[in-house]
Write a protein that holds these residues in place. Structure first.
Motif, PDB file in Angstrom:
ATOM      1  N   ARG A 148      27.014 -60.829 -20.507  1.00 17.58           N
ATOM      2  CA  ARG A 148      25.907 -59.944 -19.725  1.00 17.58           C
ATOM      3  C   ARG A 148      26.560 -59.953 -18.251  1.00 17.58           C
ATOM      4  O   ARG A 148      27.093 -61.014 -17.799  1.00 17.58           O
ATOM      5  N   LEU A 149      26.638 -58.784 -17.829  1.00 17.69           N
ATOM      6  CA  LEU A 149      27.038 -58.611 -16.262  1.00 17.69           C
ATOM      7  C   LEU A 149      25.995 -58.764 -15.134  1.00 17.69           C
ATOM      8  O   LEU A 149      24.975 -57.740 -15.609  1.00 17.69           O
ATOM      9  N   VAL A 150      25.754 -59.389 -14.371  1.00 17.59           N
ATOM     10  CA  VAL A 150      24.598 -59.653 -13.616  1.00 17.59           C
ATOM     11  C   VAL A 150      24.968 -59.746 -12.038  1.00 17.59           C
ATOM     12  O   VAL A 150      26.188 -60.511 -11.803  1.00 17.59           O
ATOM     13  N   ALA A 151      24.280 -59.411 -11.344  1.00 20.45           N
ATOM     14  CA  ALA A 151      24.399 -60.145  -9.742  1.00 20.45           C
ATOM     15  C   ALA A 151      23.336 -61.003  -9.325  1.00 20.45           C
ATOM     16  O   ALA A 151      22.089 -60.769  -9.542  1.00 20.45           O
ATOM     17  N   LEU A 152      23.967 -62.247  -8.929  1.00 19.02           N
ATOM     18  CA  LEU A 152      23.067 -63.382  -8.670  1.00 19.02           C
ATOM     19  C   LEU A 152      23.105 -63.496  -7.218  1.00 19.02           C
ATOM     20  O   LEU A 152      24.007 -63.590  -6.429  1.00 19.02           O
TER      21      LEU A 152
END
Lengths: 282, 70
Positions: free
Chosen positions: B22-26
């Protein structure tokens, strides 16, 4: 037979998730993506998460550097990669435990609003030596140190430690304490010893004509001991105590109620309290 | 122009069927997901351990993007 393949993804809002399909096992070697933060709600860390088939996050890998809202980053995730090392400032930086650190000039400014919090102790600029019985803070200049405080002024506080010297403001040249230095500003110079002495000394050493001068503009010079005497003493032979009045003024001695007992005017006339007598018995 | 960044991945991490990448911005402070970030140029370079028998040119079964709530 194992083989290396590339799989291309699409375009879309984060997060994007890819599920390993049935009858497949993979080892991710490199993951690459461009994170466009032009519409981001805030700064963010580009991150790859690996989630098990049970829905548990087994790994979460983020970049060391956050991407500011409005910025973009092309990010490569691969084993054994590290973020680029921060370069060491070659000049102009201030570092701990480093001597010498010299430059032509240093300017530091803060803009923390009053009551805004500032440092952990509430100041916009805070320089402290917190060590117990440490060496203290030294501010030194060949051409003098200027301290200017608008509003609450300049406070110099000293808490006496056992064995420490009694004085904590000491210069080899002049000490100028001025209140209200600019036109239209008013202020007082207050020197208070709550549980000790106020000592103003101009020692002079071998130099002549060293003096302690207390000068006011239009106000009075007042010396008010709460529970003591006022002692004016000439320190050495041939020197006396001089009191000089202004033109048209008088020299007055009051009793404890503030009623004049003795007054000398500029004509040289002596005035004493009504009913009092001159007594020669000392 | 997008700034180039890089960071590590767990090495030799075998992901079986049902695993998700999963590619995500945190958010750096809270760890919460940051909205409004667009992803593009997504590319995975993987070792397919099972593969299509005897055929190196057969493509990996297509990985399709899907929303997954963690």
């Amino acid at each position: 037979m194992a083989r290396d393949v590339q799989v291309k993804g699409g375009i879309g809002p984060a997060p994007q998730a890819y599920e390993v399909p049935n009858s497949t096992e993979i080892i991710p070697r490199v993951v690459f993506a461009t994170f466009d933060g032009s519409g981001a709600a805030g700064a963010f860390l580009p991150t790859v998460q690996i989630i098990s088939d049970g829905g548990e996050v087994v790994a979460s890998v983020s970049t060391d550097t956050a991407v500011a809202a409005g910025d973009s980053a092309s990010v490569t995730f691969a084993p054994f990669l590290r973020a680029a090392q921060q370069s060491t400032p070659s000049t102009g930086g201030i570092n701990f435990d480093t001597f010498p650190q010299a430059g032509d000039w240093l300017y530091v400014e803060t803009d923390d609003a009053f009551g805004g919090g500032g440092s952990p102790f509430g100041y916009a600029m805070d320089i402290r030596d917190q060590s117990t019985n440490g060496s203290g803070v030294n501010i030194q200049a060949n051409r003098g140190v200027s301290l200017f405080g608008r509003g609450d002024g300049v406070r110099i506080n000293g808490a006496l430690q056992t064995g420490s010297p009694a004085s904590f403001v000491e210069v080899a040249d002049d000490i100028d304490i001025a209140a209200g230095p600019n036109v239209g500003e008013t202020g007082d110079v207050n020197v208070t010893a709550n549980h000790g002495d106020v000592t103003i000394t101009a020692s002079g050493g071998a130099s002549p004509h060293i003096s302690v001068d207390i000068v006011t503009g239009d106000g009075d010079v007042q010396i008010f001991p709460n529970n003591g005497s006022i002692i004016l003493s000439a320190g050495s032979n041939t020197h006396g105590v001089l009191a000089q009045i202004g033109q048209g003024g008088t020299f007055t001695i009051n009793d404890h109620t503030g009623t004049p007992m003795l007054q000398v005017d500029e004509a040289g006339s002596y005035h004493i309290k009504s009913g009092a007598a001159w007594v020669s018995d000392l | 122009m997008a700034a180039p960044l890089k960071t590590g991945l767990p090495p030799e991490c075998v992901l079986a069927s049902g695993y998700i990448v999963r590619l995500v911005a945190l958010d750096a402070t809270t760890g919460a997901e940051v909205s409004g970030v667009q992803l593009s140029d997504i590319s995975f370079f993987v070792t397919d351990l099972i593969g299509a028998a005897g055929d190196d040119t057969a493509p990996l079964p297509l990985l399709v993007p899907s929303e997954v709530t963690v």
